[in-house]
Design a protein around this motif. Structure first.
Motif, PDB file in Angstrom:
ATOM      1  N   GLU A   1       0.826  -1.211   0.000  1.00 10.14           N
ATOM      2  CA  GLU A   1       0.000   0.000   0.000  1.00 10.14           C
ATOM      3  C   GLU A   1       0.857   1.257   0.000  1.00 10.14           C
ATOM      4  O   GLU A   1       0.595   2.201  -0.747  1.00 10.14           O
ATOM      5  CB  GLU A   1      -0.927  -0.010   1.221  1.00 10.14           C
ATOM      6  CG  GLU A   1      -1.919   1.148   1.221  1.00 10.14           C
ATOM      7  CD  GLU A   1      -2.891   1.083   2.394  1.00 10.14           C
ATOM      8  OE1 GLU A   1      -3.733   2.003   2.500  1.00 10.14           O
ATOM      9  OE2 GLU A   1      -2.808   0.132   3.191  1.00 10.14           O
ATOM     10  N   ARG A   2       1.898   1.246   0.814  1.00 12.67           N
ATOM     11  CA  ARG A   2       2.757   2.443   0.916  1.00 12.67           C
ATOM     12  C   ARG A   2       3.525   2.673  -0.379  1.00 12.67           C
ATOM     13  O   ARG A   2       3.633   3.807  -0.861  1.00 12.67           O
ATOM     14  CB  ARG A   2       3.721   2.282   2.090  1.00 12.67           C
ATOM     15  CG  ARG A   2       4.576   3.519   2.339  1.00 12.67           C
ATOM     16  CD  ARG A   2       5.288   3.449   3.681  1.00 12.67           C
ATOM     17  NE  ARG A   2       6.110   4.623   3.907  1.00 12.67           N
ATOM     18  CZ  ARG A   2       7.437   4.602   4.046  1.00 12.67           C
ATOM     19  NH1 ARG A   2       8.093   3.448   4.019  1.00 12.67           N
ATOM     20  NH2 ARG A   2       8.109   5.722   4.233  1.00 12.67           N
ATOM     21  N   VAL A   3       4.066   1.609  -0.967  1.00 13.28           N
ATOM     22  CA  VAL A   3       4.860   1.778  -2.180  1.00 13.28           C
ATOM     23  C   VAL A   3       3.979   2.239  -3.337  1.00 13.28           C
ATOM     24  O   VAL A   3       4.414   3.036  -4.186  1.00 13.28           O
ATOM     25  CB  VAL A   3       5.630   0.478  -2.528  1.00 13.28           C
ATOM     26  CG1 VAL A   3       4.745  -0.570  -3.174  1.00 13.28           C
ATOM     27  CG2 VAL A   3       6.825   0.769  -3.430  1.00 13.28           C
ATOM     28  N   VAL A   4       2.721   1.796  -3.373  1.00 16.33           N
ATOM     29  CA  VAL A   4       1.794   2.228  -4.428  1.00 16.33           C
ATOM     30  C   VAL A   4       1.466   3.717  -4.269  1.00 16.33           C
ATOM     31  O   VAL A   4       1.433   4.463  -5.254  1.00 16.33           O
ATOM     32  CB  VAL A   4       0.504   1.381  -4.397  1.00 16.33           C
ATOM     33  CG1 VAL A   4      -0.574   2.003  -5.274  1.00 16.33           C
ATOM     34  CG2 VAL A   4       0.801  -0.044  -4.850  1.00 16.33           C
ATOM     35  N   LYS A   5       1.228   4.165  -3.039  1.00 12.02           N
ATOM     36  CA  LYS A   5       0.920   5.585  -2.800  1.00 12.02           C
ATOM     37  C   LYS A   5       2.079   6.479  -3.231  1.00 12.02           C
ATOM     38  O   LYS A   5       1.882   7.511  -3.887  1.00 12.02           O
ATOM     39  CB  LYS A   5       0.622   5.806  -1.311  1.00 12.02           C
ATOM     40  CG  LYS A   5      -0.747   5.321  -0.869  1.00 12.02           C
ATOM     41  CD  LYS A   5      -0.972   5.604   0.612  1.00 12.02           C
ATOM     42  CE  LYS A   5      -2.338   5.121   1.063  1.00 12.02           C
ATOM     43  NZ  LYS A   5      -2.547   5.340   2.528  1.00 12.02           N
ATOM     44  N   ILE A   6       3.286   6.087  -2.850  1.00 15.14           N
ATOM     45  CA  ILE A   6       4.452   6.891  -3.229  1.00 15.14           C
ATOM     46  C   ILE A   6       4.620   6.895  -4.749  1.00 15.14           C
ATOM     47  O   ILE A   6       4.917   7.936  -5.354  1.00 15.14           O
ATOM     48  CB  ILE A   6       5.724   6.359  -2.538  1.00 15.14           C
ATOM     49  CG1 ILE A   6       5.617   6.537  -1.017  1.00 15.14           C
ATOM     50  CG2 ILE A   6       6.966   7.083  -3.057  1.00 15.14           C
ATOM     51  CD1 ILE A   6       6.742   5.892  -0.227  1.00 15.14           C
ATOM     52  N   SER A   7       4.402   5.750  -5.363  1.00 10.35           N
ATOM     53  CA  SER A   7       4.510   5.655  -6.818  1.00 10.35           C
ATOM     54  C   SER A   7       3.515   6.582  -7.505  1.00 10.35           C
ATOM     55  O   SER A   7       3.867   7.307  -8.447  1.00 10.35           O
ATOM     56  CB  SER A   7       4.268   4.209  -7.264  1.00 10.35           C
ATOM     57  OG  SER A   7       4.202   4.122  -8.658  1.00 10.35           O
ATOM     58  N   ASP A   8       2.272   6.580  -7.037  1.00 12.22           N
ATOM     59  CA  ASP A   8       1.237   7.446  -7.626  1.00 12.22           C
ATOM     60  C   ASP A   8       1.608   8.918  -7.472  1.00 12.22           C
ATOM     61  O   ASP A   8       1.446   9.719  -8.408  1.00 12.22           O
ATOM     62  CB  ASP A   8      -0.113   7.176  -6.963  1.00 12.22           C
ATOM     63  CG  ASP A   8      -0.687   5.821  -7.341  1.00 12.22           C
ATOM     64  OD1 ASP A   8      -0.225   5.242  -8.348  1.00 12.22           O
ATOM     65  OD2 ASP A   8      -1.593   5.337  -6.628  1.00 12.22           O
ATOM     66  N   ASN A   9       2.101   9.281  -6.305  1.00 13.26           N
ATOM     67  CA  ASN A   9       2.495  10.672  -6.057  1.00 13.26           C
ATOM     68  C   ASN A   9       3.660  11.084  -6.954  1.00 13.26           C
ATOM     69  O   ASN A   9       3.673  12.199  -7.501  1.00 13.26           O
ATOM     70  CB  ASN A   9       2.881  10.863  -4.589  1.00 13.26           C
ATOM     71  CG  ASN A   9       1.691  10.738  -3.650  1.00 13.26           C
ATOM     72  OD1 ASN A   9       0.546  10.766  -4.086  1.00 13.26           O
ATOM     73  ND2 ASN A   9       1.955  10.587  -2.352  1.00 13.26           N
ATOM     74  N   MET A  10       4.629  10.201  -7.109  1.00 10.97           N
ATOM     75  CA  MET A  10       5.787  10.501  -7.953  1.00 10.97           C
ATOM     76  C   MET A  10       5.371  10.602  -9.420  1.00 10.97           C
ATOM     77  O   MET A  10       5.912  11.437 -10.162  1.00 10.97           O
ATOM     78  CB  MET A  10       6.857   9.421  -7.783  1.00 10.97           C
ATOM     79  CG  MET A  10       7.533   9.424  -6.411  1.00 10.97           C
ATOM     80  SD  MET A  10       8.492  10.940  -6.082  1.00 10.97           S
ATOM     81  CE  MET A  10       9.881  10.716  -7.171  1.00 10.97           C
ATOM     82  N   ARG A  11       4.411   9.796  -9.822  1.00 12.05           N
ATOM     83  CA  ARG A  11       3.951   9.845 -11.205  1.00 12.05           C
ATOM     84  C   ARG A  11       3.286  11.180 -11.504  1.00 12.05           C
ATOM     85  O   ARG A  11       3.449  11.745 -12.599  1.00 12.05           O
ATOM     86  CB  ARG A  11       2.987   8.679 -11.466  1.00 12.05           C
ATOM     87  CG  ARG A  11       2.900   8.299 -12.945  1.00 12.05           C
ATOM     88  CD  ARG A  11       2.152   7.002 -13.158  1.00 12.05           C
ATOM     89  NE  ARG A  11       2.855   5.898 -12.522  1.00 12.05           N
ATOM     90  CZ  ARG A  11       2.253   4.947 -11.823  1.00 12.05           C
ATOM     91  NH1 ARG A  11       0.952   4.965 -11.676  1.00 12.05           N
ATOM     92  NH2 ARG A  11       2.956   3.974 -11.288  1.00 12.05           N
ATOM     93  N   ARG A  12       2.552  11.688 -10.549  1.00 13.95           N
ATOM     94  CA  ARG A  12       1.916  13.000 -10.731  1.00 13.95           C
ATOM     95  C   ARG A  12       2.958  14.115 -10.830  1.00 13.95           C
ATOM     96  O   ARG A  12       2.694  15.164 -11.402  1.00 13.95           O
ATOM     97  CB  ARG A  12       0.943  13.276  -9.582  1.00 13.95           C
ATOM     98  CG  ARG A  12      -0.390  12.534  -9.715  1.00 13.95           C
ATOM     99  CD  ARG A  12      -1.414  13.015  -8.717  1.00 13.95           C
ATOM    100  NE  ARG A  12      -1.147  12.497  -7.391  1.00 13.95           N
ATOM    101  CZ  ARG A  12      -1.628  11.344  -6.934  1.00 13.95           C
ATOM    102  NH1 ARG A  12      -2.387  10.587  -7.710  1.00 13.95           N
ATOM    103  NH2 ARG A  12      -1.352  10.943  -5.704  1.00 13.95           N
ATOM    104  N   LYS A  13       4.120  13.867 -10.283  1.00  8.84           N
ATOM    105  CA  LYS A  13       5.203  14.857 -10.349  1.00  8.84           C
ATOM    106  C   LYS A  13       6.084  14.679 -11.593  1.00  8.84           C
ATOM    107  O   LYS A  13       7.064  15.405 -11.766  1.00  8.84           O
ATOM    108  CB  LYS A  13       6.072  14.748  -9.095  1.00  8.84           C
ATOM    109  CG  LYS A  13       5.343  15.161  -7.821  1.00  8.84           C
ATOM    110  CD  LYS A  13       6.254  14.997  -6.612  1.00  8.84           C
ATOM    111  CE  LYS A  13       5.527  15.438  -5.332  1.00  8.84           C
ATOM    112  NZ  LYS A  13       6.387  15.306  -4.130  1.00  8.84           N
ATOM    113  N   GLY A  14       5.717  13.700 -12.436  1.00  9.25           N
ATOM    114  CA  GLY A  14       6.438  13.546 -13.701  1.00  9.25           C
ATOM    115  C   GLY A  14       7.493  12.458 -13.709  1.00  9.25           C
ATOM    116  O   GLY A  14       8.375  12.453 -14.582  1.00  9.25           O
TER     117      GLY A  14
END
Length: 372
Positions: free
Chosen positions: A313-326
């Motif tokens: 769950e944590r790694v997915v959240k960080i991944s989604d946030n990083m994707r939004r940042k490009g």
């Protein structure tokens, strides 16, 4: 098959953040999840050079034993044999090569000793074989030798399997020591060089001049080679046996001529990529240094940098946030990796700039510290 049971299982996967889905590749962000380690697959000038001299067919339309042993693939095997000094046979993928070799050459009387973290293709081959298998601790050749001492008198046919560079931890096997153990205990040795080809030229085994000592050397081309397919180097009798007995080889449509031409093109130009390799090495060292300075724990020593986050769950959240940042940064979740070790697996390439890496590390540090 009960559709209701399938839906229930899919729901359980979603609840545990284990659900997988296909997403459109993002061409705009900084890609840190690619295996194109030298940037060959995305190099426009390289493609233009290739197409100036090559206009091959787009389909082989047949298996190798029917009409699929066309000029281009035969020339690729011939040239590879010339470079590596050993017979070569092409498979459609590293996955097929690994699983097929194990299924084809082992019997119920074989003992397979496999590194615990070997690739799924290796374990699939083991599962579909009739062999007994034991796992030795990751890269622990003392543990491997203990098993060899214990079982070498009980089994006359032992296959030891290792990768050269491991894709989830970015660490390196001691191939010289494996060869020394082979000479002492007289086993068959199989090495998968999926993540070293290109980055280490023709591969670590080749550089150590140990090709002759490895019974099955598998060189997948879908990563540092910027392509698809896999070269397998083995003795002539083994190659003939593959042609006659390997189901994945016999019953698969051959690689398209365009891929064989590209594989030969890259193989012949491998020594021209020294500048790319040097840039990648410098970038790797700089990235490892930055990560450590920012308190991000790493264990890797190669161009593959593993950053363990913890749960899915944590790694997915960080991944989604990083994707939004490009940033294209896909999470590696359990069960691909052991429970509690969900991670990011960063694949560097020489086209990434220092400024891009500095900004990325800063953003990643902030996300790791804020997403609990």
């Amino acid at each position: 098959m009960d559709k209701k049971v399938l839906v229930e299982e899919l729901n359980r996967l979603k609840e545990s953040s284990n659900y997988r889905s296909l997403t459109l590749q993002n061409e705009n962000g900084l890609n840190l999840s690619s295996n194109d380690y030298l940037g060959l697959g995305r190099d426009r000038s390289l493609r233009e050079e290739f197409y100036r001299d090559n206009l091959p067919r787009l389909s082989s339309s047949s298996s190798r034993l029917i009409d699929g042993s066309y000029d281009e693939i035969m020339e690729l095997e011939r040239r590879a044999e010339e470079i590596y000094g050993k017979p070569c046979i092409m498979f459609n993928s590293g996955y097929d090569a690994n699983s097929s070799l194990i299924e084809t050459f082992t019997t119920k009387d074989t003992l397979i000793l496999t590194d615990r973290l070997n690739h799924a293709s290796i374990y699939d081959g083991i599962i579909h074989s009739k062999a007994t298998f034991l796992r030795y601790k990751h890269l622990d050749l003392m543990n491997l030798e203990e098993l060899l001492k214990k079982y070498s008198k009980r089994y006359t046919d032992i296959l030891v399997i290792s990768e050269s560079i491991y894709s989830m931890d970015g660490d390196i096997a001691d191939i010289e020591r494996l060869v020394a153990l082979k000479k002492e205990y007289n086993f068959t040795l199989m090495i998968d060089e999926a993540h070293s080809y290109g980055v280490y030229g023709y591969g670590i085994t080749y550089n150590l001049k140990l090709v002759k000592d490895v019974d099955f050397l598998v060189i997948p081309l879908g990563k540092g080679g910027g392509s698809v397919g896999a070269m397998v180097f083995c003795e002539r009798e083994f190659k003939e046996y593959i042609v006659n007995r390997s189901r994945k080889f016999i019953y698969s449509t051959a690689l398209p001529p365009i891929n064989s031409c590209w594989n030969l093109f890259i193989l012949n130009k491998m020594n021209d990529f020294e500048e790319r390799r040097a840039k990648l090495e410098i970038l790797k060292n700089y990235t490892l240094k930055l990560l450590k300075e920012n308190g991000i724990k790493i264990e890797s020593t190669t161009h593959i940098i593993s950053i363990v986050i913890g749960d899915n769950e944590r790694v997915v959240k960080i991944s989604d946030n990083m994707r939004r940042k490009g940033y294209i940064l896909y999470p590696i979740k359990e069960p691909t990796v052991p429970k509690g070790t969900a991670r990011f697996r960063i694949g560097l390439n020489p086209n990434i700039t220092y400024l891009e890496i500095e900004k990325f590390v800063e953003e990643l540090r902030d996300e790791i510290n804020s997403v609990l």
